[in-house]
Design a protein around this motif. Structure first.
Motif, PDB file in Angstrom:
ATOM      1  N   CYS A  20      53.799  47.629  33.911  1.00  0.00           N
ATOM      2  CA  CYS A  20      53.537  46.863  32.691  1.00  0.00           C
ATOM      3  C   CYS A  20      54.686  47.113  31.711  1.00  0.00           C
ATOM      4  O   CYS A  20      55.029  48.270  31.446  1.00  0.00           O
ATOM      5  CB  CYS A  20      52.271  47.343  31.987  1.00  0.00           C
ATOM      6  N   ASP A  46      46.461  44.164  27.425  1.00  0.00           N
ATOM      7  CA  ASP A  46      46.061  42.846  27.973  1.00  0.00           C
ATOM      8  C   ASP A  46      46.163  42.874  29.497  1.00  0.00           C
ATOM      9  O   ASP A  46      45.286  42.359  30.197  1.00  0.00           O
ATOM     10  CB  ASP A  46      46.986  41.727  27.451  1.00  0.00           C
ATOM     11  N   THR A  47      47.241  43.474  29.979  1.00  0.00           N
ATOM     12  CA  THR A  47      47.448  43.545  31.435  1.00  0.00           C
ATOM     13  C   THR A  47      46.351  44.387  32.091  1.00  0.00           C
ATOM     14  O   THR A  47      45.812  44.007  33.132  1.00  0.00           O
ATOM     15  CB  THR A  47      48.848  44.143  31.743  1.00  0.00           C
ATOM     16  N   LYS A  60      43.362  44.784  31.106  1.00  0.00           N
ATOM     17  CA  LYS A  60      42.108  43.996  31.115  1.00  0.00           C
ATOM     18  C   LYS A  60      42.126  42.976  32.248  1.00  0.00           C
ATOM     19  O   LYS A  60      41.122  42.796  32.940  1.00  0.00           O
ATOM     20  CB  LYS A  60      41.894  43.307  29.754  1.00  0.00           C
ATOM     21  N   LYS A  61      43.297  42.334  32.443  1.00  0.00           N
ATOM     22  CA  LYS A  61      43.404  41.348  33.536  1.00  0.00           C
ATOM     23  C   LYS A  61      43.252  42.027  34.891  1.00  0.00           C
ATOM     24  O   LYS A  61      42.532  41.552  35.764  1.00  0.00           O
ATOM     25  CB  LYS A  61      44.770  40.642  33.482  1.00  0.00           C
ATOM     26  N   ILE A  62      43.919  43.164  35.049  1.00  0.00           N
ATOM     27  CA  ILE A  62      43.886  43.877  36.334  1.00  0.00           C
ATOM     28  C   ILE A  62      42.468  44.348  36.654  1.00  0.00           C
ATOM     29  O   ILE A  62      42.019  44.294  37.802  1.00  0.00           O
ATOM     30  CB  ILE A  62      44.848  45.094  36.288  1.00  0.00           C
ATOM     31  N   LYS A  81      39.728  43.031  35.976  1.00  0.00           N
ATOM     32  CA  LYS A  81      38.875  41.918  36.452  1.00  0.00           C
ATOM     33  C   LYS A  81      39.065  41.693  37.950  1.00  0.00           C
ATOM     34  O   LYS A  81      38.228  41.120  38.609  1.00  0.00           O
ATOM     35  CB  LYS A  81      39.214  40.631  35.697  1.00  0.00           C
ATOM     36  N   GLN A  82      40.220  42.151  38.479  1.00  0.00           N
ATOM     37  CA  GLN A  82      40.473  41.974  39.923  1.00  0.00           C
ATOM     38  C   GLN A  82      39.934  43.156  40.731  1.00  0.00           C
ATOM     39  O   GLN A  82      40.206  43.283  41.918  1.00  0.00           O
ATOM     40  CB  GLN A  82      41.983  41.846  40.179  1.00  0.00           C
TER      41      GLN A  82
END
Ligand SMILES: C[S@@+](CC[C@H](N)C(=O)[O-])C[C@H]1O[C@@H](n2cnc3c(N)ncnc32)[C@H](O)[C@@H]1O
Length: 269
Positions: free
Chosen positions: A138, A170-171, A173-175, A177-178
């Motif tokens: 990141c 932000d990254t 949070k996105k990660i 979710k995966q």
């Protein structure tokens, strides 16, 4: 090429001793005092060089990345960046080898890096990965990431390192979710957010139990053990982070006094 200013407790101490040793007012002191002061200076000034010399040699690709980062005019370029950047941020030979050894000794396969800068630590850690290992880095600054990308290509590590540009939270949070889980996380970005990063990492299970979270600059130039009045905001944030981690029951940790302090913590629960 720019000479780096001292930014670790040890190099700051060495610089202060050098100034003291050259202070004209001390010429009046006894020979014994000057001899002892000289010995203290030699003890301090020899350490970093000795560590460099007795650590596995730095690969040519990392040595040239280090040079390129030092040559880059971060100061003139500063207005273009949202964050403060300087060549001193690069972790370097001894810490890079330390990270690589930790990655390979723990047989880590998935790494998350928070704060990549020009890629020195990312490349160092990726060198410790197995063939099917992966590192997600990141980084908020696109120009630093572009320098990193070039070095990653020339080190032949482009299949192992994926860069995500943007604010790290932000990254994360996105990660999350995966449903990704990492064996090894290296935190080396904005100091004010260290506690938030580790709390989020634990809350969202981004670090597996038994995995390592390694955190850089946890001595912050010695400010963490100096009085509050001698601490910058970053020093204060790191001091609070160290207290948080020390009370965090899911983690066990040790601060290694390497460079600016590197905390190695294991998720135990
Ligand atoms: C100390 S440097 C990282 C050094 C790098 N790990 C190395 O060893 O060479 C910190 C980096 O974190 C990045 N950074 C600062 N705030 C950030 C944020 N909120 N999200 C992502 N990256 C950030 C900076 O742009 C900078 O490149």
């Amino acid at each position: 090429m720019k000479t780096l200013r001292p930014i670790t407790p040890h190099s700051i101490l060495t610089e202060k001793l050098k100034q003291l040793r050259n202070d004209p007012s001390l010429k009046e002191t006894s020979d014994n005092f000057q001899k002892e002061l000289n010995r203290v200076y030699l003890l301090a000034s020899g350490l970093d060089k000795y560590l460099e010399e007795n650590t596995t040699s730095e690969p040519a690709s990392l040595a040239s990345l280090s040079q390129e980062t030092r040559k880059f005019d971060w100061e003139t370029d500063r207005g273009k960046h949202d964050v403060f950047l300087e060549a001193e941020m690069l972790s370097g030979h001894v810490e890079g080898q330390f990270l690589k050894t930790l990655v390979s000794a723990t047989k880590s396969k998935n790494i998350l890096e928070i704060g990549m800068f020009t890629g020195y630590s990312a490349i160092s850690m990726a060198r410790g990965l197995p063939d099917d290992g992966e590192l997600i880095a990141c980084e908020i600054d696109a120009e630093a990431a572009a320098i990193a990308e070039k070095s990653i290509l020339s080190a032949g590590l482009e299949k192992k390192i994926k860069i995500i540009i943007g604010p790290a939270m932000d990254t994360l949070k996105k990660i999350s979710k995966q449903n990704l889980t990492f064996d090894f996380i290296f935190v080396d970005a904005d100091k004010q957010n260290y506690t938030n990063y580790v709390q989020y990492i634990l809350k969202s299970n981004l670090l597996r139990i038994g995995g390592l979270c390694v955190v850089d600059n946890t001595l912050l130039q010695g400010e963490v053990y100096l009085d509050r009045v001698d601490r910058s905001e970053a020093g204060h944030a790191i001091n609070l982070f160290n207290q948080y981690l020390n009370n965090e029951k899911q983690m066990e940790q040790v601060i290694i006094p390497l460079r600016d302090g590197v905390t190695v913590s294991e998720r135990v629960k």
